[in-house]
Design a protein around this motif. Sequence first.
Motif, PDB file in Angstrom:
ATOM      1  N   GLY A   1      79.825 -14.126 -33.336  1.00  7.16           N
ATOM      2  CA  GLY A   1      80.649 -15.289 -32.815  1.00  7.16           C
ATOM      3  C   GLY A   1      81.634 -15.285 -32.757  1.00  7.16           C
ATOM      4  O   GLY A   1      82.145 -17.025 -32.572  1.00  7.16           O
ATOM      5  N   LEU A   2      82.635 -14.619 -32.954  1.00  7.71           N
ATOM      6  CA  LEU A   2      83.911 -14.885 -32.806  1.00  7.71           C
ATOM      7  C   LEU A   2      83.823 -15.158 -31.482  1.00  7.71           C
ATOM      8  O   LEU A   2      85.315 -16.042 -30.059  1.00  7.71           O
ATOM      9  CB  LEU A   2      84.816 -13.011 -32.837  1.00  7.71           C
ATOM     10  N   VAL A   3      83.217 -14.093 -30.338  1.00  5.15           N
ATOM     11  CA  VAL A   3      83.406 -14.364 -28.684  1.00  5.15           C
ATOM     12  C   VAL A   3      82.606 -15.154 -28.807  1.00  5.15           C
ATOM     13  O   VAL A   3      83.783 -15.447 -27.317  1.00  5.15           O
ATOM     14  CB  VAL A   3      82.710 -13.287 -28.308  1.00  5.15           C
ATOM     15  N   ASP A   4      81.934 -16.032 -29.069  1.00  2.00           N
ATOM     16  CA  ASP A   4      81.122 -17.632 -28.465  1.00  2.00           C
ATOM     17  C   ASP A   4      83.008 -18.565 -28.745  1.00  2.00           C
ATOM     18  O   ASP A   4      82.421 -19.347 -27.876  1.00  2.00           O
ATOM     19  CB  ASP A   4      79.755 -17.534 -29.480  1.00  2.00           C
ATOM     20  N   GLU A   5      83.148 -18.551 -29.730  1.00  4.30           N
ATOM     21  CA  GLU A   5      83.998 -19.060 -30.551  1.00  4.30           C
ATOM     22  C   GLU A   5      85.200 -18.985 -29.633  1.00  4.30           C
ATOM     23  O   GLU A   5      85.832 -20.128 -28.749  1.00  4.30           O
ATOM     24  CB  GLU A   5      84.759 -19.371 -31.331  1.00  4.30           C
ATOM     25  N   GLN A   6      85.384 -17.929 -28.868  1.00  2.00           N
ATOM     26  CA  GLN A   6      86.733 -17.676 -28.013  1.00  2.00           C
ATOM     27  C   GLN A   6      86.261 -18.078 -26.904  1.00  2.00           C
ATOM     28  O   GLN A   6      87.219 -18.586 -26.219  1.00  2.00           O
ATOM     29  CB  GLN A   6      87.060 -16.550 -27.800  1.00  2.00           C
ATOM     30  N   ARG A   7      85.496 -17.791 -26.087  1.00  2.00           N
ATOM     31  CA  ARG A   7      84.415 -18.287 -24.617  1.00  2.00           C
ATOM     32  C   ARG A   7      85.236 -19.752 -24.249  1.00  2.00           C
ATOM     33  O   ARG A   7      84.924 -20.315 -24.118  1.00  2.00           O
ATOM     34  CB  ARG A   7      83.098 -17.910 -24.364  1.00  2.00           C
ATOM     35  N   THR A   8      84.507 -20.759 -25.811  1.00  2.00           N
ATOM     36  CA  THR A   8      84.353 -22.410 -25.942  1.00  2.00           C
ATOM     37  C   THR A   8      85.357 -22.501 -25.673  1.00  2.00           C
ATOM     38  O   THR A   8      85.656 -23.691 -24.783  1.00  2.00           O
ATOM     39  CB  THR A   8      83.420 -22.603 -26.912  1.00  2.00           C
ATOM     40  N   ALA A   9      86.486 -22.028 -26.231  1.00  3.23           N
ATOM     41  CA  ALA A   9      87.762 -23.041 -26.248  1.00  3.23           C
ATOM     42  C   ALA A   9      88.225 -22.944 -24.802  1.00  3.23           C
ATOM     43  O   ALA A   9      88.745 -23.082 -24.371  1.00  3.23           O
ATOM     44  CB  ALA A   9      88.829 -21.993 -27.414  1.00  3.23           C
ATOM     45  N   LEU A  10      88.115 -21.045 -24.482  1.00  9.17           N
ATOM     46  CA  LEU A  10      88.415 -21.079 -23.333  1.00  9.17           C
ATOM     47  C   LEU A  10      88.224 -21.556 -22.133  1.00  9.17           C
ATOM     48  O   LEU A  10      88.550 -22.228 -21.086  1.00  9.17           O
ATOM     49  CB  LEU A  10      88.528 -19.409 -22.830  1.00  9.17           C
ATOM     50  N   LYS A  11      87.107 -22.010 -22.058  1.00 13.18           N
ATOM     51  CA  LYS A  11      85.821 -22.826 -21.159  1.00 13.18           C
ATOM     52  C   LYS A  11      87.397 -24.113 -21.159  1.00 13.18           C
ATOM     53  O   LYS A  11      86.937 -24.577 -19.697  1.00 13.18           O
ATOM     54  CB  LYS A  11      84.238 -22.739 -21.343  1.00 13.18           C
ATOM     55  N   ALA A  12      87.173 -24.345 -22.370  1.00 11.27           N
ATOM     56  CA  ALA A  12      87.590 -25.745 -21.966  1.00 11.27           C
ATOM     57  C   ALA A  12      89.123 -26.038 -21.774  1.00 11.27           C
ATOM     58  O   ALA A  12      89.804 -26.575 -21.164  1.00 11.27           O
ATOM     59  CB  ALA A  12      88.017 -26.415 -24.186  1.00 11.27           C
ATOM     60  N   LEU A  13      90.017 -25.051 -21.804  1.00  7.15           N
ATOM     61  CA  LEU A  13      91.014 -24.952 -21.630  1.00  7.15           C
ATOM     62  C   LEU A  13      90.945 -24.486 -20.021  1.00  7.15           C
ATOM     63  O   LEU A  13      92.428 -24.767 -19.069  1.00  7.15           O
ATOM     64  CB  LEU A  13      91.862 -23.723 -22.329  1.00  7.15           C
ATOM     65  N   ARG A  14      90.289 -23.726 -19.784  1.00  3.34           N
ATOM     66  CA  ARG A  14      90.425 -23.928 -18.041  1.00  3.34           C
ATOM     67  C   ARG A  14      90.200 -25.216 -17.124  1.00  3.34           C
ATOM     68  O   ARG A  14      90.676 -25.740 -16.883  1.00  3.34           O
ATOM     69  CB  ARG A  14      89.398 -23.223 -17.424  1.00  3.34           C
TER      70      ARG A  14
END
Length: 443
Positions: A275-288
């Motif tokens: 769950g933490l990884v999914d949340e981090q990946r979602t935020a990372l994608k938007a920032l990228r």
Amino acid sequence: MRTVLVTGPGGAGRTTTAAATALAAARQGRRVLLLTSDRGPAPEAVLGVALPAPPVRDEGPAPWASPVEVAPGLRAARIAVGEHFRDRARELQDRGASLFDLLGATPLDAEELTELPGAEPLAILTALRAAHTGDAPWDLLVVDMPPAPETIRLLALPEQLRRYLRRLLPPERQAARALRPMLAQLAGVPMPAQRLYETAERWEAELAAVQRVIEARSTTVRLVVEPGPVAAEAVRVARAGLALQSCRIDTLVTNRLFPDAAGAPGDTAGSWLAGLVDEQRTALKALREEFLVDAVTVCELPHLGRGPRGAGDLDELAGRARSTAVGGTGIVEGDGLTDELDGWTGPEPDGSGSTEEPDAWSVEDRIATDGVLVWRLPLPGADRDGLDLVRRGDELIVGVGPFRRVLPLPSALRRCTVSGAALRDGALCVRFTPDPGLWPRSS
């Protein structure tokens, strides 16, 4: 000299990123000075060396002790905030001795001088100027700055203080200085010493010098974030605030990225981590997406599974860094933390050359088609609800979230009235309509 200011939300890993960037640059043969404003144990723990306090002194060229070697080509030092404050306080007391006598005040002893709020920004600004004074033996200066909100206010301080000085001590004060002896005779008491006026002039010169360092094209900001919903929003606010101050961001560093993890059925720990990884990946994608579209390099740093300690861990972190940038053929892979350390050519702090990006803060002439002039202020990351705009005489006061800046209007816009504004494609477009009473009329 290339200068990189490392900041980001509190706890994002600014000190680690600054240290890893500096070490990676030194490994490539650069002569690097790393300065930190963090007075806690983190810098020494991350670097694996002790950063001694500077010796007691009345004054000196730089507010830090002799830099210590971390690795070949890399030296580090801690900015001495308390010592700098006491030095400046003693100097101010000495210069204002006659004024204190006039007021019947008793100067403070050295032991009584306790650091006041606001001392840290002034010490950091002094350090920035000192590092660029004379023939600096460094190719790269990396500064571990305070959290982003404090850094943005700090970088705005020279311009703000210079404006205050101009308002409080305008050029007309020269006449008052000439009348000082006569006023002293009429009042029967000595007037403030000439040295007070000279101190104000010296402050103006020092503030102008550090402002040139901040505005030089060779100075950029490196934003650090640990991706997540709250941190991502904080980075957007910081990005808009930095843009308001005309500060250039060379890289967004996304720190402490978890490896991909999938929990087995019934594996509570694995599911929690997933769950933490999914949340981090979602935020990372938007920032990228947000930063790459504006040609800002994005660097990804992995979580080592432990807190980095010493040069060995920093080398591992830099070696595993991955970056992406926008090239001539689209999105391309970069060289990690050493991306964007070259290529930022332009004026140095001597003031030579232009300090603005091409087409930034430009005025577009639409009088022929729409009857207006449009002042375009790039503010990526700004939110429409957080914008504030006030015209005051020949100045425009712009607010972006918690940050404000007073902008002098270009000469052509001073003869116009504000007729509207809109936020489009990451830029605040302010429309000005020529004032018939002030605008030249065609015959």
